[in-house]
Design a protein around this motif. Sequence first.
Motif, PDB file in Angstrom:
ATOM      1  N   UNK A 188       1.063  17.612  -9.591  1.00  0.00           N
ATOM      2  CA  UNK A 188       2.507  17.439  -9.410  1.00  0.00           C
ATOM      3  C   UNK A 188       2.858  17.017  -7.986  1.00  0.00           C
ATOM      4  N   UNK A 189       2.155  17.567  -7.014  1.00  0.00           N
ATOM      5  CA  UNK A 189       2.379  17.190  -5.620  1.00  0.00           C
ATOM      6  C   UNK A 189       2.020  15.714  -5.388  1.00  0.00           C
ATOM      7  N   UNK A 190       0.933  15.274  -5.987  1.00  0.00           N
ATOM      8  CA  UNK A 190       0.517  13.873  -5.845  1.00  0.00           C
ATOM      9  C   UNK A 190       1.540  12.939  -6.486  1.00  0.00           C
ATOM     10  N   UNK A 191       2.021  13.290  -7.663  1.00  0.00           N
ATOM     11  CA  UNK A 191       3.048  12.473  -8.320  1.00  0.00           C
ATOM     12  C   UNK A 191       4.324  12.426  -7.483  1.00  0.00           C
ATOM     13  N   UNK A 192       4.680  13.540  -6.884  1.00  0.00           N
ATOM     14  CA  UNK A 192       5.878  13.589  -6.036  1.00  0.00           C
ATOM     15  C   UNK A 192       5.719  12.666  -4.832  1.00  0.00           C
ATOM     16  N   UNK A 193       4.573  12.704  -4.197  1.00  0.00           N
ATOM     17  CA  UNK A 193       4.339  11.850  -3.035  1.00  0.00           C
ATOM     18  C   UNK A 193       4.314  10.374  -3.395  1.00  0.00           C
ATOM     19  N   UNK A 194       3.937  10.066  -4.630  1.00  0.00           N
ATOM     20  CA  UNK A 194       3.955   8.679  -5.104  1.00  0.00           C
ATOM     21  C   UNK A 194       5.330   8.305  -5.660  1.00  0.00           C
ATOM     22  N   UNK A 195       6.266   9.243  -5.597  1.00  0.00           N
ATOM     23  CA  UNK A 195       7.641   9.061  -6.066  1.00  0.00           C
ATOM     24  C   UNK A 195       7.709   8.732  -7.549  1.00  0.00           C
TER      25      UNK A 195
ATOM     26  N   UNK B 291      -9.034  14.870  -8.012  1.00  0.00           N
ATOM     27  CA  UNK B 291      -7.810  14.870  -8.822  1.00  0.00           C
ATOM     28  C   UNK B 291      -6.751  13.957  -8.221  1.00  0.00           C
ATOM     29  N   UNK B 292      -6.559  14.061  -6.903  1.00  0.00           N
ATOM     30  CA  UNK B 292      -5.578  13.205  -6.220  1.00  0.00           C
ATOM     31  C   UNK B 292      -5.924  11.734  -6.407  1.00  0.00           C
ATOM     32  N   UNK B 293      -7.191  11.400  -6.224  1.00  0.00           N
ATOM     33  CA  UNK B 293      -7.617  10.002  -6.349  1.00  0.00           C
ATOM     34  C   UNK B 293      -7.429   9.485  -7.773  1.00  0.00           C
ATOM     35  N   UNK B 294      -7.743  10.300  -8.764  1.00  0.00           N
ATOM     36  CA  UNK B 294      -7.599   9.876 -10.163  1.00  0.00           C
ATOM     37  C   UNK B 294      -6.129   9.678 -10.532  1.00  0.00           C
ATOM     38  N   UNK B 295      -5.268  10.578 -10.086  1.00  0.00           N
ATOM     39  CA  UNK B 295      -3.837  10.436 -10.371  1.00  0.00           C
ATOM     40  C   UNK B 295      -3.301   9.182  -9.686  1.00  0.00           C
ATOM     41  N   UNK B 296      -3.649   8.995  -8.437  1.00  0.00           N
ATOM     42  CA  UNK B 296      -3.197   7.832  -7.681  1.00  0.00           C
ATOM     43  C   UNK B 296      -3.644   6.538  -8.368  1.00  0.00           C
ATOM     44  N   UNK B 297      -4.895   6.483  -8.773  1.00  0.00           N
ATOM     45  CA  UNK B 297      -5.429   5.290  -9.425  1.00  0.00           C
ATOM     46  C   UNK B 297      -4.705   5.013 -10.749  1.00  0.00           C
ATOM     47  N   UNK B 298      -4.478   6.052 -11.551  1.00  0.00           N
ATOM     48  CA  UNK B 298      -3.789   5.869 -12.827  1.00  0.00           C
ATOM     49  C   UNK B 298      -2.371   5.337 -12.619  1.00  0.00           C
ATOM     50  N   UNK B 299      -1.683   5.849 -11.609  1.00  0.00           N
ATOM     51  CA  UNK B 299      -0.320   5.383 -11.317  1.00  0.00           C
ATOM     52  C   UNK B 299      -0.345   3.905 -10.927  1.00  0.00           C
TER      53      UNK B 299
ATOM     54  N   UNK C 209      -4.994   6.617  -0.410  1.00  0.00           N
ATOM     55  CA  UNK C 209      -4.987   7.835   0.386  1.00  0.00           C
ATOM     56  C   UNK C 209      -3.746   8.005   1.241  1.00  0.00           C
ATOM     57  N   UNK C 210      -3.122   6.946   1.642  1.00  0.00           N
ATOM     58  CA  UNK C 210      -1.970   7.037   2.526  1.00  0.00           C
ATOM     59  C   UNK C 210      -0.773   7.681   1.902  1.00  0.00           C
ATOM     60  N   UNK C 211      -0.562   7.437   0.628  1.00  0.00           N
ATOM     61  CA  UNK C 211       0.617   7.976  -0.056  1.00  0.00           C
ATOM     62  C   UNK C 211       0.452   9.438  -0.433  1.00  0.00           C
ATOM     63  N   UNK C 212      -0.774   9.944  -0.428  1.00  0.00           N
ATOM     64  CA  UNK C 212      -0.966  11.308  -0.904  1.00  0.00           C
ATOM     65  C   UNK C 212      -1.373  12.279   0.182  1.00  0.00           C
TER      66      UNK C 212
END
Length: 101
Positions: free
Chosen positions: A50-57, A75-83, A96-99
């Motif tokens: 949820x924190x990663x999604x929030x940082x990616x807006x 987990x952060x990397x996988x969420x970021x990549x999927x987005x 990495x910059x957005x999270x």
Amino acid sequence: MKIEKPAVAGTLESSDAMVTIEPNEEGGITLELDSSVIQQYGRKITEVVLETLERLEVSDARVHIVDKGALDCTLKARVECAVYRSNEKTSDLPWGGAIRS
């Protein structure tokens, strides 16, 4: 960032996680978590995602995670990549910059 289409990142290998993300027409974030360590780490995994999604807006998404013991950074990397995949964003990625906290 708006989720445009379904996307997947990760694998079902040990110490990894498979993240599936898709638009949520009903609004908000819906998170479904399947994990062999859900009793011990379920809250922390949910918090990281949820924190990663929030940082990616990302404010509207359905997220399904199959966790096989992934570390927070995975987990952060996988969420970021999927987005990013859901938006077909393939260049000028701020990996990495957005999270970062």
